[in-house]
Structures are given as C-alpha cells and as structure tokens.
Write a protein that holds these residues in place. Sequence first.
Motif, PDB file in Angstrom:
ATOM      1  N   SER B  78      58.786  82.539  16.686  1.00  8.77           N
ATOM      2  CA  SER B  78      57.320  82.491  16.673  1.00  8.77           C
ATOM      3  C   SER B  78      56.819  81.573  15.569  1.00  8.77           C
ATOM      4  N   GLY B  79      57.605  81.382  14.521  1.00 12.83           N
ATOM      5  CA  GLY B  79      57.171  80.445  13.491  1.00 12.83           C
ATOM      6  C   GLY B  79      57.735  79.059  13.678  1.00 12.83           C
ATOM      7  N   ILE B  80      58.988  79.008  14.099  1.00 15.74           N
ATOM      8  CA  ILE B  80      59.674  77.705  14.059  1.00 15.74           C
ATOM      9  C   ILE B  80      59.208  76.770  15.151  1.00 15.74           C
ATOM     10  N   MET B  81      58.690  77.315  16.249  1.00 16.86           N
ATOM     11  CA  MET B  81      58.211  76.427  17.306  1.00 16.86           C
ATOM     12  C   MET B  81      56.985  75.647  16.853  1.00 16.86           C
ATOM     13  N   ALA B  82      56.076  76.347  16.197  1.00 15.62           N
ATOM     14  CA  ALA B  82      54.884  75.670  15.690  1.00 15.62           C
ATOM     15  C   ALA B  82      55.270  74.702  14.577  1.00 15.62           C
ATOM     16  N   TRP B  83      56.251  75.105  13.768  1.00 15.78           N
ATOM     17  CA  TRP B  83      56.753  74.223  12.721  1.00 15.78           C
ATOM     18  C   TRP B  83      57.338  72.949  13.341  1.00 15.78           C
ATOM     19  N   GLY B  84      58.071  73.132  14.436  1.00 14.77           N
ATOM     20  CA  GLY B  84      58.659  71.984  15.136  1.00 14.77           C
ATOM     21  C   GLY B  84      57.592  70.999  15.576  1.00 14.77           C
ATOM     22  N   TRP B  85      56.516  71.521  16.079  1.00 14.45           N
ATOM     23  CA  TRP B  85      55.391  70.671  16.472  1.00 14.45           C
ATOM     24  C   TRP B  85      54.889  69.901  15.241  1.00 14.45           C
ATOM     25  N   PHE B  86      54.673  70.630  14.166  1.00 14.40           N
ATOM     26  CA  PHE B  86      54.136  70.004  12.954  1.00 14.40           C
ATOM     27  C   PHE B  86      55.076  68.922  12.417  1.00 14.40           C
ATOM     28  N   VAL B  87      56.340  69.275  12.315  1.00 15.58           N
ATOM     29  CA  VAL B  87      57.267  68.362  11.649  1.00 15.58           C
ATOM     30  C   VAL B  87      57.541  67.122  12.506  1.00 15.58           C
ATOM     31  N   SER B  88      57.657  67.306  13.836  1.00 16.78           N
ATOM     32  CA  SER B  88      57.881  66.128  14.694  1.00 16.78           C
ATOM     33  C   SER B  88      56.665  65.224  14.655  1.00 16.78           C
ATOM     34  N   ALA B  89      55.476  65.831  14.683  1.00 14.87           N
ATOM     35  CA  ALA B  89      54.254  65.024  14.645  1.00 14.87           C
ATOM     36  C   ALA B  89      54.177  64.250  13.332  1.00 14.87           C
ATOM     37  N   MET B  90      54.547  64.904  12.226  1.00 15.49           N
ATOM     38  CA  MET B  90      54.492  64.233  10.927  1.00 15.49           C
ATOM     39  C   MET B  90      55.498  63.091  10.869  1.00 15.49           C
ATOM     40  N   GLN B  91      56.688  63.342  11.393  1.00 11.37           N
ATOM     41  CA  GLN B  91      57.729  62.313  11.315  1.00 11.37           C
ATOM     42  C   GLN B  91      57.365  61.073  12.125  1.00 11.37           C
ATOM     43  N   SER B  92      57.006  61.281  13.396  1.00 10.24           N
ATOM     44  CA  SER B  92      56.698  60.070  14.171  1.00 10.24           C
ATOM     45  C   SER B  92      55.312  59.545  13.810  1.00 10.24           C
ATOM     46  N   GLY B  93      54.447  60.443  13.336  1.00 12.02           N
ATOM     47  CA  GLY B  93      53.107  60.001  12.965  1.00 12.02           C
ATOM     48  C   GLY B  93      53.093  59.119  11.730  1.00 12.02           C
ATOM     49  N   THR B  94      53.971  59.407  10.773  1.00 14.92           N
ATOM     50  CA  THR B  94      54.000  58.618   9.536  1.00 14.92           C
ATOM     51  C   THR B  94      54.228  57.147   9.825  1.00 14.92           C
ATOM     52  N   SER B  95      55.142  56.868  10.749  1.00 11.32           N
ATOM     53  CA  SER B  95      55.446  55.463  11.028  1.00 11.32           C
ATOM     54  C   SER B  95      54.649  54.941  12.222  1.00 11.32           C
ATOM     55  N   SER B  96      53.676  55.737  12.702  1.00 10.35           N
ATOM     56  CA  SER B  96      53.014  55.349  13.956  1.00 10.35           C
ATOM     57  C   SER B  96      52.298  54.009  13.867  1.00 10.35           C
ATOM     58  N   ILE B  97      51.646  53.742  12.747  1.00 10.52           N
ATOM     59  CA  ILE B  97      50.916  52.472  12.645  1.00 10.52           C
ATOM     60  C   ILE B  97      51.892  51.320  12.479  1.00 10.52           C
ATOM     61  N   VAL B  98      52.936  51.560  11.684  1.00 13.75           N
ATOM     62  CA  VAL B  98      53.946  50.512  11.499  1.00 13.75           C
ATOM     63  C   VAL B  98      54.639  50.227  12.834  1.00 13.75           C
ATOM     64  N   ASP B  99      54.964  51.297  13.568  1.00 11.70           N
ATOM     65  CA  ASP B  99      55.635  51.103  14.852  1.00 11.70           C
ATOM     66  C   ASP B  99      54.729  50.433  15.876  1.00 11.70           C
ATOM     67  N   GLY B 100      53.436  50.628  15.723  1.00 11.09           N
ATOM     68  CA  GLY B 100      52.499  50.032  16.686  1.00 11.09           C
ATOM     69  C   GLY B 100      51.944  48.717  16.183  1.00 11.09           C
ATOM     70  N   ARG B 101      52.746  47.996  15.402  1.00 11.14           N
ATOM     71  CA  ARG B 101      52.211  46.812  14.732  1.00 11.14           C
ATOM     72  C   ARG B 101      51.681  45.771  15.705  1.00 11.14           C
ATOM     73  N   MET B 102      52.219  45.754  16.943  1.00  8.64           N
ATOM     74  CA  MET B 102      51.757  44.741  17.880  1.00  8.64           C
ATOM     75  C   MET B 102      50.303  44.994  18.297  1.00  8.64           C
ATOM     76  N   TYR B 103      49.819  46.179  18.038  1.00  7.84           N
ATOM     77  CA  TYR B 103      48.452  46.485  18.441  1.00  7.84           C
ATOM     78  C   TYR B 103      47.449  46.370  17.295  1.00  7.84           C
ATOM     79  N   VAL B 104      47.947  46.439  16.065  1.00  8.10           N
ATOM     80  CA  VAL B 104      47.032  46.644  14.942  1.00  8.10           C
ATOM     81  C   VAL B 104      46.550  45.326  14.346  1.00  8.10           C
TER      82      VAL B 104
END
Lengths: 554, 267
Positions: B78-104
């Motif tokens: 009940s805790g770790i699933m929501a944590w999984g959402w948070f942590v995956s979002a943070m990980q891919s979100g941190t590099s999201s602008i760098v990864d989307g450089r062709m758009y920015v």
Amino acid sequence: MTPRAIAAISVANVVKRFRYLGIAKQTTLKELFVKTVRGQTHSRRTIEAIAGVSFSVPAGKALGIVGRNGSGKTTLLRMLAGVYAPDEGRIAISGSLAPLLSLAAGFHPDLTGRENARIELMVLGYSPKQIQERMDQIVTFAEVGDLIDAPVRTYSSGMMMRLAFAAAISVDPDVLLLDEVLAVGDAPFAEKCLRCIDDFRARGKTIVLVTHSMEMVRERCDLVMWLDQGKIMAFGEPDMVLDAYRKAMAATKELERPAKRPALRTAIVYGNCQAEALSNILKKDELFGSLFRVVYCHNYDAPGQDRNLPASEDLSACALLFSQHGPEPFAFADRLPKECLTVRFPSVDFNLLWPFHCINPYNKPQLPELPWGPFPYGDRIILDCIEKGMAPDDILEYYLNGWAQYKVDLKHITRLDQARLEARDGHCDIEMTSWVMERFRSQRLFWTINHPTQTVLREVVQRLLNASVSVEPALLEVDIEKTQGVLFPNWEQLGMINIPIHPNVAEELRLTWYDINRPFSSCGRTYSYEQYFREMIDYCVSERAAGAPVAASA
Amino acid sequence: MILQAANPAAPFLARKLYRYRWLLYELVSRDLKLRYRGSVLGFAWTLLNPLLFMAVYALVFGVYLRIGVRNFPVFLLSGIMAWGWFVSAMQSGTSSIVDGRMYVGKTVFPAELLVIVPVLSNCVNFVLSLPFLVAIVFAYHQHLGLPLILLPVIMIIQALLTVGLLFFVATLNVFFRDLQQLIQYLLMLLFFLVPIVYSANVIPQSARQFVLGDPIAVIIMAYQHIFYYNTFPNLAGLGLVFVLAIVLVITGYATFAHYREMLGEYL
C-alpha cells in the motif's frame, strides 16, 4: 469604409533581450561552487537581440527578412512563432499559424516520421481525427514512401525537410513562417515547395520567410525587411530594400576584409558536387587551411543558392585553381594572376554500373511519379523489349536471365567506359581511371553512377596536392588521412542513393564485394533488386501505352 | 492570437494544458508504449513490477529482518506502489527537458508538457496496478471501506507535488547535469526516511516529528491508511501538503518559465 487590407501580423515596439549567464554551458557542481564563491554566477549584462521593432504585414503578402548572421532575423521569426515572448511591446497575429523554424528541431530521432508528424500537428493544436484526415496528404507530399514508418534518424536532411514542410503545409495555415528551410533538399522538391508557396500567396495567405537568397526574396516577396543589430534598417519594396542592403554589405566588406583576412593565398575549387566535397576535405585539413583559403565555386546553378561568384580579392589572391574538366570551363580564368597554377581534374563516375544508360526516350516535361525522379536513367534493353510488344513479366524474366543472348557484349561496354574515363583523364592534369579500375573490384567506390565514395575523393585530393607542390613545397606534408571520418555537408546526400548492379555486370567486373541479395535503398525506399526493375519496367510500359514517342535507342 | 511578455502564472499553465490536451494524451500514451516496447511480457510488467517488488521486500523485511507488522505484504504494497509512482516520475522527470532537447527552445513545442508527462504516465501505471493491490488486501482478509473515497484526492495532491518539484529539478538539471546522478541517491535516502518498509510506530519519539513532517511521508501514510488500516488519513496534514504542492507548482512553474528561453542554449 473602403475594405482595407487587414494586417495579418502586427508588431509594435517589440524588444527582446537575452541575458548573458555567468554560468557556462554544462557546468558541473564543482565549477558552480567555485563560481558562487567568487560571485560570478550572476551577470547583469544583457544584449538586445531585437531593439524596438514595429511593422505590420497585410494579409496575403509575403515578407522576406534579410540581414547578416546575428542580426536578429531568427529571433524575430521565433517571436512571431511564439517560441520567445517579447520583453516589451506587442505582437498580434490574426489567423492560424504554422512555423517551419529549423530543420530537425522538433523531430525526435527515435520516433517514426509518422509519429513525428502527428506530434508536430498536435503542437499546432490539431486533434487526432483532424490529423488522421491529413496524414495521407503529408505522406504523399513528403515523398518519403515507406520510410514514413521508419525512425527519422534514418532520414537524410532532405527527407526531414520534406516531411517538415509537408506537415506545416498540410494544416493550410493563414500565416506561414519559414526559416531558411528550402536551402536543403533536391531540386525537384525545392521547386515543388516554391510552387506550393506561390499557390499559398495566390490564395491570399501570408508568408514570412528568412533567407539568404536574394533571388528568393526578389521573386517571391511583396515586402522586404532588412534587419541589422536588432533594428529595422529598411522596410518596403524588394528592389529598394535589397539595393540598400547590397550597397551596405559591399561597403562593410571593404572595410572589414583587409583587417580580418591576412594575406592568405586562395585555392579555388571549381566544379560540381564532387568538387564541393573535395573543397570540404581541403578546408578541414589544418595544414592546407594554414597555407590557403579554400573557396568553392560551383559550375551549376544549385537550387536555393545564389549564383556564386568568387570575390574579386579571392581571384586576385588565387595561387591554385583546381578546375574540374567539364562543358563549362572556369569563367574567370583571365582574372587570375599569371603565377596561379591551374590543376585540371576529372569528375569520377562509372556509367557501366547502369549498363544501358540512355536519355529519357519519352522526352516528357512533367515529372513522373517515380521514386527515382524524372527519368534520370534509361535502359535500352527494357525499351527494346517493350517495342517488341513483350509483356512486363516476360521483360523482367528476360532482363534478369536472358539478356546474355541479347548480344550485349559487356567486355565491349567495359572497354567503352574505360575509354570514356581515359579520354576525360586526357583533358586533365591528374588521371584517375587506372586507379579506379584496379580498386573497384575489391571495394565499393560508388554509390551511384556519378557519386563516388570518400575513398575516391581522398585519392583525388591526394593527387591534386601532389600536382601542386611546385606552388608550395609544404603541400608534400599534408596528411589527408587526418580528415578521415569528418562528416561534411552534403555527404549524406552523396551517399543516399544506392543503385542496383546487374549480377552480370558484377560478374564481368569481378566485384568481390557484390551481393545481389542485399536490399538497397533509393530515394527513401528500400527495394530488392527485382522490385526495382519491376517498377522501372511498369513505368516504361505505361509511358509507352500513353502513346509517347519512343526515340530510337542506339 | 496576441503574444505579450511571458506569463508564468499557474492559471496560464492550466490553459496551456487544456489547449495541448491531445498532445499530452499522445505523449503519455507513447511514454507507456515505449516503456515495454521489445519486452516479451509487455504490459504484464505493470502488474509484475509491484508483485516482484513486494516479493523482494517481503522476503527481506518480513522474513529476514522481521519488521513485525501484521500482514506485512499488504502494508508494504500500500505504500510502495505510490512510492514507485513518485520515484519513477522523479527519475524520468529530472532528465525530461534534457531528453526532449529537440523540442526545447527552437520550436513552439510546449516544453512544460515534457515535465508533466512522466508524472501522468506513471500515474496511469499506478492506477492500472491498483486492482492487484486490492486483490492482495482481500487475500489477507483485510477490508476496504469509506476511506477509499479519498484516494483520488491523495493522488491529485501527489501529482501536484511531484509536478511542482519536477519544474524545479528538471529546469535546474539543464544547467547542472550532476543533478541527474545526485537525485538517485537523494531518492534512495528518502525511501528509507519514509515509513514504507517499516511502520511509523518504530520511529523513536525524538525523530518522529521530523520524519513524519516530510510531505512525501504524509502522502505515503495516507495510502497506508486507506489500504492497510482502513481508516481516514490525517486530513490536516494532507491539507498542508496540498497547500505546499500548490505553492510548489506556482513557484516551480514560474522558475521554469523564467528560464524557458535560456534552456535551448544549454541543451
């Protein structure tokens, strides 16, 4: 009230500043720490990229923006598109807008052409349903064929441009913004784009384009803006503005040239796209670059380019002219200094790769819907078979297996091709034929009949250098291999086509690298050997059925 | 259409999201598709992931370390699933602008969407694995009741908080790429600071205030209240986190908007 032209774009007192950041690109935390301690992170320095610009463009007019590099053209266009917001002032655009700002930007390399086009249109605010309706049109217009479902990283720059243009045009915007995008791409497509732009204007749409091509501005714009250091220097009728611009540019050139350019001798490379590739190799070589200023001068009218004339000081400082043998000799030979050395070199090609090369027998002006364009290559056997009334299937069978009995003497043709190359060598100061003949067996030297690989071009450069030692002994020390692996502009286009070689030809030439099963791509499609000829035959048959006169094939 | 000086206000963000809803939908679904492209089990991983997670942690913390929580798998999940959402979002979100450089920076592509996409796609993943959580709850003969109505509220708060954080982190990451590495360790530290693999009761009284004041802990514990304890979570705490999330979204978006035009130069 008289119906006055409504302004499609109106720009009032717009200012755009960019702030210099004390933080350099890709700073690490350590550097940041050091800089923070020293108080270097914040810089108050700003630069006014656009310094108070006001103008309006009436609906249905085409505005061309000209100016030197760094004059603010692109910034202004990006502001019109909404990429940058103005720091001061106001920009109003009435109607829908489609920007075509820079090639490749906006395309995700791992997504397919179709997915990228979808995203492009969604950015413009279109719903999936509306996009679905336009997708066929985009695919057709972009002429990328089946590659529409391949990742765009496999695209050439020309294909990317075609896709971007097709996507932008598909939404039929009221205002179209174009930034120097027609500079790449092949001639037929550039023409298609120009037709599209003309059609656009005819329908009362508004266009803003940034370009370096004076021709383009003169022919396609109703208004011209000359921008310099973020300010409008002139705005109005093309002739008037371009005249003022040209004069100002000539004046600054004379002021700047002597200071900027040391007394470096010029090496002019004159010729076709092969010559341009050679000039690029020379430019990349440090030693050669320290001895000569390399100037490329083309012998044809390239699409989207102004006719390039060598500057007079380049001619007077010319110590080396590498001149490609061709129907149009270098036109300024009489203006070169007496001591200038001219080295003539051949254009390297190989007709035999398409064994029955002939001109378009149907001689039709309009472009056929074929991936290889307006009949660049012919095939006498196919044409002859059609004249005899053979069915397409029989022709294909005959073409692949039967033409030995057709009394095609490949030995003879090989000798002819060799003789042709040798004759060309005969007009030149360096010769390439025997080198090509020897090596072609063991390695692929051509992408098409007239596009050689880097290996050939490097050999030509080496021979040109060897022939020029009398002008500059240090040329002996130039090591051309150092520029190996450097990618040059146009390289991709040179390598794009991959012509099919008939197995009999490969056998006759004893090409050890040859593999008939290897699929090859041409003009954005992947073919098997049979598919390619199948389409070629079908095309010829349909042309014949349409009643086109067939020239006697010699 | 009139363009004036950039508007960094959050209502502007909301309008933008509505305007680009199709693009957002497309990007989220592509993100989900890409995740399992080329894998044999494909979408089944959405369910397999929490199952395997649970198996590993239940083994380590439930069997070897003996955390001493009744029905530990239910508590953990009940805790770790929501944590999984948070942590995956943070990980891919941190590099999201760098990864989307062709758009920015060079196109009209709304770069803020890049930051929001990982939060939404991981949210979809979370929602899709909820039935699994429910099944585990019932498998251990526990109950779900009225507190379940708060689930969407908690999810919205979590989404807002993550988006707000990411606007800061993703923007900063363009200028200092070290952040991408650093964030991994910060998240790992946070994982153990939040009562996910242990219950809040075991935290010493002196540290309890500190640990439970963490907004992520408030959110995670709210999920535990719903799915494990079957009681209403601490509403006052959630309210405070909601306010914090709103503030983060507003300031984070303002920061992003402030640097927006510079981003292109650094990519």
